[in-house]
Design a protein around this motif. Structure first.
Motif, PDB file in Angstrom:
ATOM      1  N   PHE A  25       9.791  24.045   9.368  1.00 62.07           N
ATOM      2  CA  PHE A  25       9.123  23.689   8.218  1.00 62.07           C
ATOM      3  C   PHE A  25       9.108  24.988   7.167  1.00 62.07           C
ATOM      4  CE2 PHE A  25       7.090  20.654  10.800  1.00 62.07           C
ATOM      5  CZ  PHE A  25       7.135  19.453   9.999  1.00 62.07           C
ATOM      6  N   GLU A  26       8.776  26.230   7.748  1.00 61.82           N
ATOM      7  CA  GLU A  26       8.732  27.279   6.896  1.00 61.82           C
ATOM      8  C   GLU A  26      10.196  27.530   6.238  1.00 61.82           C
ATOM      9  OE1 GLU A  26       5.965  28.963   5.993  1.00 61.82           O
ATOM     10  OE2 GLU A  26       4.737  28.046   7.442  1.00 61.82           O
ATOM     11  N   ILE A  27      11.268  27.363   7.217  1.00 59.07           N
ATOM     12  CA  ILE A  27      12.551  27.743   6.813  1.00 59.07           C
ATOM     13  C   ILE A  27      13.012  26.643   5.432  1.00 59.07           C
ATOM     14  CG2 ILE A  27      15.008  27.557   7.270  1.00 59.07           C
ATOM     15  CD1 ILE A  27      14.051  28.604  10.161  1.00 59.07           C
ATOM     16  N   ALA A  28      12.674  25.267   5.935  1.00 62.85           N
ATOM     17  CA  ALA A  28      12.756  24.283   4.858  1.00 62.85           C
ATOM     18  C   ALA A  28      12.124  24.410   3.444  1.00 62.85           C
ATOM     19  CB  ALA A  28      12.676  22.860   5.474  1.00 62.85           C
ATOM     20  N   ARG A  29      10.815  24.679   3.586  1.00 68.24           N
ATOM     21  CA  ARG A  29      10.191  24.886   2.413  1.00 68.24           C
ATOM     22  C   ARG A  29      10.814  26.261   1.598  1.00 68.24           C
ATOM     23  NH1 ARG A  29       3.737  26.603   1.833  1.00 68.24           N
ATOM     24  NH2 ARG A  29       4.326  28.339   2.977  1.00 68.24           N
ATOM     25  N   ASP A  30      11.123  27.076   2.278  1.00 69.12           N
ATOM     26  CA  ASP A  30      11.423  28.360   1.492  1.00 69.12           C
ATOM     27  C   ASP A  30      12.896  28.030   0.647  1.00 69.12           C
ATOM     28  OD1 ASP A  30       9.542  29.932   2.244  1.00 69.12           O
ATOM     29  OD2 ASP A  30      10.624  31.106   3.730  1.00 69.12           O
ATOM     30  N   GLN A  31      13.713  27.671   1.519  1.00 66.75           N
ATOM     31  CA  GLN A  31      15.081  27.138   0.715  1.00 66.75           C
ATOM     32  C   GLN A  31      14.912  25.988  -0.186  1.00 66.75           C
ATOM     33  OE1 GLN A  31      18.925  27.386   2.927  1.00 66.75           O
ATOM     34  NE2 GLN A  31      17.718  28.433   4.709  1.00 66.75           N
ATOM     35  N   LYS A 145      10.412  13.270   2.559  1.00 68.31           N
ATOM     36  CA  LYS A 145      11.545  13.403   3.002  1.00 68.31           C
ATOM     37  C   LYS A 145      11.633  13.694   4.727  1.00 68.31           C
ATOM     38  CE  LYS A 145      14.122  15.611   0.387  1.00 68.31           C
ATOM     39  NZ  LYS A 145      15.279  14.866  -0.061  1.00 68.31           N
ATOM     40  N   LEU A 146      12.750  13.189   5.477  1.00 67.85           N
ATOM     41  CA  LEU A 146      12.550  13.425   6.701  1.00 67.85           C
ATOM     42  C   LEU A 146      13.179  14.901   7.228  1.00 67.85           C
ATOM     43  CD1 LEU A 146      12.413  12.332   9.897  1.00 67.85           C
ATOM     44  CD2 LEU A 146      14.653  11.783   9.480  1.00 67.85           C
ATOM     45  N   LEU A 147      12.309  15.771   7.852  1.00 67.14           N
ATOM     46  CA  LEU A 147      12.780  17.128   8.295  1.00 67.14           C
ATOM     47  C   LEU A 147      13.350  16.943   9.728  1.00 67.14           C
ATOM     48  CD1 LEU A 147      12.947  20.171   7.893  1.00 67.14           C
ATOM     49  CD2 LEU A 147      10.641  19.778   8.922  1.00 67.14           C
ATOM     50  N   CYS A 148      14.676  17.367   9.970  1.00 64.41           N
ATOM     51  CA  CYS A 148      15.367  17.211  11.258  1.00 64.41           C
ATOM     52  C   CYS A 148      16.421  18.188  11.371  1.00 64.41           C
ATOM     53  CB  CYS A 148      15.824  15.681  11.337  1.00 64.41           C
ATOM     54  SG  CYS A 148      17.239  15.603  10.261  1.00 64.41           S
ATOM     55  N   GLY A 149      16.956  18.181  12.536  1.00 65.73           N
ATOM     56  CA  GLY A 149      17.612  19.310  13.197  1.00 65.73           C
ATOM     57  C   GLY A 149      19.291  18.788  12.938  1.00 65.73           C
ATOM     58  N   GLY A 150      20.206  19.618  13.084  1.00 62.85           N
ATOM     59  CA  GLY A 150      21.586  18.978  12.718  1.00 62.85           C
ATOM     60  C   GLY A 150      22.082  18.219  13.801  1.00 62.85           C
TER      61      GLY A 150
END
Length: 253
Positions: A25-31, A145-150
């Motif tokens: 979550f933190e990585i996604a929000r920052d970028q 929005k869906l947050l997920c891994g590769g």
């Protein structure tokens, strides 16, 4: 540039939740915020229903309690136990649509009546209270929005695993924030998929430069073997797991 307000929602077992789940979550929000297109205003963790049938899946009562403990230090990520409280397992598309509809209903009701709910109202989930803080003077739309891994992105290509209409709805109507790792090539996978290429503007690729291989599977294995998981989980989670006898007896069942 007009920024789109978004709430990130992550589905999964959270069996148990690890520090890396929260780091996503933190990585996604920052970028996403840095890109300028989006303003991330909240995050939702939605643990999967018990009927999902995954091996070693403990009760959602315990998994939700662990998520609550893990989120004690977060002021923007919240637990949603709606999925766990349904009669059975639900596909990701329905989980996303519920949270989007619930959010729209609360915000639109406030706008139409001109009577904004108090943020302390017990019938308003915390994740909606978070969104309301950003809409006191501007009732603009907010997208979940869906947050997920590769790995989830690549699973769309597995025959029979996903319904085509579900992929279309998830990517087309909601969008993806995908955490990828250095050395992978998600753009190639998107290129090879007609439906992902069609909606590629709705897919945000977020590279995780500080890699960490911590996973719930490895945590469970360590706990079964009586090995330390200190600094991989918070002390509160470790205490809860030990006090409730979780995971350590799974290999004896």
């Amino acid at each position: 540039m007009t920024q789109s307000k978004i709430v990130l929602l992550s589905c999964g077992s959270y069996n148990p939740p690890t520090n890396m789940h929260l780091r996503m979550f933190e990585i996604a929000r920052d970028q996403l915020n840095r890109q300028g297109r989006f303003h991330v205003i909240g995050g939702i963790i939605s643990p999967v229903h018990d009927n999902y049938g995954k091996k070693e899946l403990i009760s959602s009562t315990h998994r939700c309690a662990l998520v609550r403990l893990a989120l004690q230090d977060s002021d923007w990520i919240h637990l949603s136990d709606w999925e766990c409280n349904q009669e059975g397992w639900l596909p990701t598309r329905q989980v996303l649509q519920y949270h989007q509809n619930k959010l729209n209903s609360c915000l639109n009701s406030n706008e139409m009546t001109g009577n904004k709910r108090s943020l302390s109202d017990s019938d308003v989930p915390q994740w909606i209270q978070q969104a309301q803080k950003f809409c006191q003077n501007n009732m603009s739309s907010i997208k979940v929005k869906l947050l997920c891994g590769g790995d989830l992105l690549e699973s769309f290509g597995t025959p029979g695993l996903w319904k085509d209409c579900d992929i279309e709805n998830i990517v087309g109507d909601h969008g993806l924030a995908v955490i990828t790792r250095a050395g992978t090539d998600p753009l190639k996978f998107i290129y090879e998929s007609d439906v992902l290429t069609k909606y590629q503007n709705n897919i945000s690729l977020i590279t995780e430069w500080i890699s960490n291989e911590v996973s719930s599977t490895k945590i469970r294995r360590a706990l079964r073997r009586g090995e330390s998981v200190k600094y991989l989980l918070s002390n509160q989670l470790i205490d809860y797991i030990k006090n409730n006898g979780l995971y350590s007896a799974l290999d004896k069942q």
